[in-house]
Write an enzyme that holds these catalytic residues in place. Structure first.
Site, PDB file in Angstrom:
ATOM      1  CB  SER A  29      -0.914   0.039   1.228  1.00  0.00           C
ATOM      2  OG  SER A  29      -1.855  -1.015   1.230  1.00  0.00           O
ATOM      3  CB  ILE A  30       0.316   4.598  -1.554  1.00  0.00           C
ATOM      4  CG1 ILE A  30       0.627   4.240  -3.017  1.00  0.00           C
ATOM      5  CG2 ILE A  30       0.734   6.039  -1.254  1.00  0.00           C
ATOM      6  CD1 ILE A  30      -0.097   5.076  -4.048  1.00  0.00           C
ATOM      7  CB  VAL A  72     -14.583   6.363   4.348  1.00  0.00           C
ATOM      8  CG1 VAL A  72     -13.331   6.405   5.195  1.00  0.00           C
ATOM      9  CG2 VAL A  72     -14.348   5.784   2.959  1.00  0.00           C
ATOM     10  CE1 TYR A 125      -7.353   5.648 -11.492  1.00  0.00           C
ATOM     11  CE2 TYR A 125      -7.977   7.940 -11.728  1.00  0.00           C
ATOM     12  CZ  TYR A 125      -7.528   6.893 -10.950  1.00  0.00           C
ATOM     13  OH  TYR A 125      -7.271   7.102  -9.612  1.00  0.00           O
ATOM     14  CE  LYS A 168      -7.710   8.762  -6.657  1.00  0.00           C
ATOM     15  NZ  LYS A 168      -7.466   8.636  -5.215  1.00  0.00           N
ATOM     16  CB  ILE A 211       2.538   2.240  -7.118  1.00  0.00           C
ATOM     17  CG1 ILE A 211       3.304   3.560  -7.231  1.00  0.00           C
ATOM     18  CG2 ILE A 211       3.290   1.273  -6.185  1.00  0.00           C
ATOM     19  CD1 ILE A 211       3.380   4.361  -5.930  1.00  0.00           C
ATOM     20  CE  LYS A 212       1.088  -6.508 -10.467  1.00  0.00           C
ATOM     21  NZ  LYS A 212      -0.379  -6.199 -10.320  1.00  0.00           N
ATOM     22  CB  THR A 213      -1.133  -0.839  -4.578  1.00  0.00           C
ATOM     23  OG1 THR A 213      -2.174  -0.288  -5.406  1.00  0.00           O
ATOM     24  CG2 THR A 213       0.030   0.117  -4.495  1.00  0.00           C
ATOM     25  CG  LEU A 214      -5.631  -5.180  -2.727  1.00  0.00           C
ATOM     26  CD1 LEU A 214      -5.330  -6.610  -3.160  1.00  0.00           C
ATOM     27  CD2 LEU A 214      -6.136  -5.163  -1.284  1.00  0.00           C
ATOM     28  CB  ALA A 215      -6.027   0.170  -5.292  1.00  0.00           C
TER      29      ALA A 215
END
Ligand SMILES: NC(=O)c1ccc[n+]([C@@H]2O[C@H](COP(=O)([O-])OP(=O)(O)OC[C@H]3O[C@@H](n4cnc5c(N)ncnc54)[C@H](O)[C@@H]3O)[C@@H](O)[C@H]2O)c1
Ligand SMILES: Cc1c(CN(C)C(=O)CCc2cnc3c(c2)CCC(=O)N3)oc2ccccc12
Length: 265
Positions: free
Chosen positions: A21-22, A67, A157, A164, A193-197
């Site tokens: 994660s970021i 949230v 996107y 965003k 960036i290769k994250t879960l999202a």
């Protein structure tokens, strides 16, 4: 502790899912600078991954928070207030949309996913800022994460780009609302960036490769690149900066067209 930029400061980091994660890059940079951290995660499925990460940074404040649910946000900040009373910084690293609508055409976005994406990926920053303001004072800072797809069309996107764009505008209005109390509000626009999202996005490897070949630094950015920039914006080094959108994207956003000798892909 490799520096003392955040010594004596306490912060809430929202959006940690795992060590990709970021939020994890930001947490490590802040802890390395002496900050005391609290985390929110979304649901028990994430708790078992977040707990060891939080503990590895000396944190024992981990709070479940969705949230999309105002009561959940209220409960999370009530717990932060009970444990600490005040906070010096807030990181919002949360975004979500139906991945079935992050492919194909934007025009096919459903009303339901449009509203949910805007709620989770945009409004939630305003919602948590409103709670956090009560726990913050002069010299505090808030930070959220955005992407270049807010500014220019990035294939597929789609509705996340609209969310965003709204998030980036909200950063400016929140900066104006909170500046008089000495609370700064900024965004980091991170490169892919290769994250879960990022997983589950069809052509993400292509997006990474394209960014690597076409960014001035000829590389992709890492969560550590983002963490260091976040440390600037969250610490006193960023004392004169608010309402800003800081690109941490290897310079990709400044390139209009590559020279003819540019590596093709
Ligand atoms: N990965 C990238 O390429 C990239 C680039 C630029 C910006 N960003 C943004 O960075 C932020 C962090 O994403 P990441 O890439 O680290 O992925 P990630 O999956 O690690 O983090 C996203 C987080 O959002 C949380 N979340 C989703 N819905 C939620 C809800 N209703 N309530 C509470 N939490 C919720 C998830 O639990 C997860 O922890 C997001 O805002 C994303 O849009 C990502
Ligand atoms: C870059 C990039 C990202 C990473 N990024 C900047 C993001 O902001 C992540 C956006 C995102 C939001 N919601 C979901 C997912 C990704 C995939 C998994 C899921 O179920 N929902 O996502 C893209 C989607 C399409 C095209 C490019 C990108």
């Amino acid at each position: 502790m490799s520096n003392t930029l955040m010594a004596g400061k306490r912060g809430l980091i929202m959006g940690l899912a795992n060590d990709k994660s970021i939020a994890w890059g930001i947490a490590q940079a802040c802890a390395d600078a002496g900050a005391e951290l609290a985390f929110t995660y979304m649901g028990d499925a994430f708790k078992k991954r977040v707990e060891p990460l939080a503990k590895s940074l000396g944190s024992d404040v981990m709070i479940d928070c969705n949230v999309s649910d105002p009561a959940s946000i209220d409960a999370a900040f009530a717990e932060v207030e009970r444990v600490w009373g005040k906070i010096d910084f807030l990181v919002h690293a949360i975004g979500f949309s139906d991945k079935n609508e992050l492919r194909g055409r934007y025009i096919d976005t459903s009303r339901e996913n449009f509203l949910n994406t805007m709620d989770v990926s945009c409004y939630s920053f305003t919602a948590v800022a409103k709670r956090a303001e009560k726990l913050m004072g002069d010299g505090s800072a808030m930070l959220t994460l955005t992407y270049y797809g807010a500014e220019q069309v990035m294939p597929h996107y789609n509705v996340m780009g609209i969310a965003k764009a709204a998030l980036e505008a909200s950063v400016k209005y929140l900066a104006e609302d909170l500046g008089k109390d000495g609370i700064r509000v900024n965004a980091i626009s991170a490169g892919p960036i290769k994250t879960l999202a990022a997983s589950g996005i069809g052509d993400f490897r292509y997006i990474l490769k394209w960014n690597e070949l076409n960014s001035p630094l000829r590389r992709n950015v890492t969560i550590d690149d983002v963490g260091k920039a976040a440390l600037f914006l969250l610490s006193d080094l960023g004392s004169g900066t608010t309402g800003e959108n800081l690109h941490v994207d290897a310079g990709y956003h400044v390139v209009g067209m590559k020279a003819v000798d540019a590596p093709d892909i």
